[in-house]
Structures are given as C-alpha cells and as structure tokens.
Design an enzyme around this catalytic site. Sequence first.
Site, PDB file in Angstrom:
ATOM      1  CE1 TYR A  20      -5.408  95.541  79.156  1.00  0.00           C
ATOM      2  CE2 TYR A  20      -6.649  97.254  78.025  1.00  0.00           C
ATOM      3  CZ  TYR A  20      -6.251  96.639  79.192  1.00  0.00           C
ATOM      4  OH  TYR A  20      -6.708  97.105  80.400  1.00  0.00           O
ATOM      5  N   GLY A  21      -6.430  92.081  76.234  1.00  0.00           N
ATOM      6  CA  GLY A  21      -6.196  90.945  77.125  1.00  0.00           C
ATOM      7  C   GLY A  21      -7.038  89.746  76.777  1.00  0.00           C
ATOM      8  CB  THR A  22      -9.234  87.618  78.871  1.00  0.00           C
ATOM      9  OG1 THR A  22     -10.175  88.585  79.351  1.00  0.00           O
ATOM     10  CG2 THR A  22      -8.134  87.376  79.905  1.00  0.00           C
ATOM     11  CG  LEU A  23     -12.607  91.049  76.231  1.00  0.00           C
ATOM     12  CD1 LEU A  23     -12.956  92.491  76.537  1.00  0.00           C
ATOM     13  CD2 LEU A  23     -13.857  90.233  75.966  1.00  0.00           C
ATOM     14  CD  GLU A  90     -12.418  94.483  80.971  1.00  0.00           C
ATOM     15  OE1 GLU A  90     -11.732  94.169  81.966  1.00  0.00           O
ATOM     16  OE2 GLU A  90     -12.141  94.085  79.829  1.00  0.00           O
TER      17      GLU A  90
END
Length: 188
Positions: A20-23, A90
């Site tokens: 849900y973010g930088t990936l 992470e």
Amino acid sequence: MTTSDPGGGPGAAELPFFVYGTLLPGEPNHDLFLRGRTAGERPAVLPRALLYEGPGYPYAIEGHGRVHGMLLVAAPGVYGELLGLLDHLEEYLGPGHPRNLYERVVREVELPARGAAEPGEPLAPRESGPGEHLVPREAGESAAAGQPGAPVRAWVYLAATAVTRSLRTGGVLIPEGRWTTGRAPGGS
C-alpha cells in the site's frame, strides 16, 4: 481477520502480498524490489485498517477504515527471496520482535470488480500472462477466492505495536486510505 506470522519458513503457505505504499507501481521501491519477482498484480483493498503518514512511507494499522493498494503474487521460484527482501525492507525481524518497525500478519483483502476501480486506480494487472489471475487458495477456501468481491488471504505489513501507539496519539491520518508520493504535508 488477523493472524500472526507463523514464521514464513519452509512449509508456510505461499500467500500473496498486499502492498500500500512505496511498493505500489510508480513508487520508488516497486522496481527495486518487485521487478521480475511478481507473476501478477491487482488492485485490492484492506478493510478494517487506517493509513498514516510516516517519514517518506506510510503505516497501516487496525482501524475502522479501508486502505487501498495492490495484491501481488510472487513469480514461480522466487517466493522465499521476495519474502526475505520485503521483511528486510519493512524492518520485520520476527513475530513480536521489539525492534520491528512493521509486523507481518495474514489478513483478508478484497479485490474490487474489474471496471469498478476508482479514479487513479489501474483496471488491470501491470503484467499480463499466466499469473494475471493467479491467487493461491488454502485448503477449504471457496472457489470464489480471488474473484472480485471475494476475500483473499494475504501477507500484510502493519505498523508494530510501539509505532501504532505513537500514530494513534499524534499521527497524521491519510484521508481515504490512499498513498501517493509527492503528497502535500498534512495528508492532502
């Protein structure tokens, strides 16, 4: 539904990953960590969660909201490598480890119906091919798993306990649970 990490070692289920973010596609870590390592990517939603701003990346925590992201299926033969790379990124050292930045947990995510994507959400996987519709099922799951609207079990990295406590008392909530880089300070 939340289940703690059973270890992710040999014999553990090869679940897809919800990111849900930088990936996300177009974000800085997508190509670095995922290029050539996924067989399919689909828009997905994590129910019962909230998204908070972090120092250049977001945190998801348990809550009364929805977080928008992607469901990723590892390419054949690279599951262990991908799991290790994501755990490292992470800062996940193991279930309940006091130095974890995130906890890796099993959660049910929802797949929106194709064509029902909201503005800015892709309608199809990034890559087409044999993994496009591939969503592993566990024994006993319905044949509907992986179909739009059906829940799919996936690994999700949620903020660790200490981080969650800090976010709940003074964090900046991201409205509508959608992460984008280049966001103005304050979440808009």
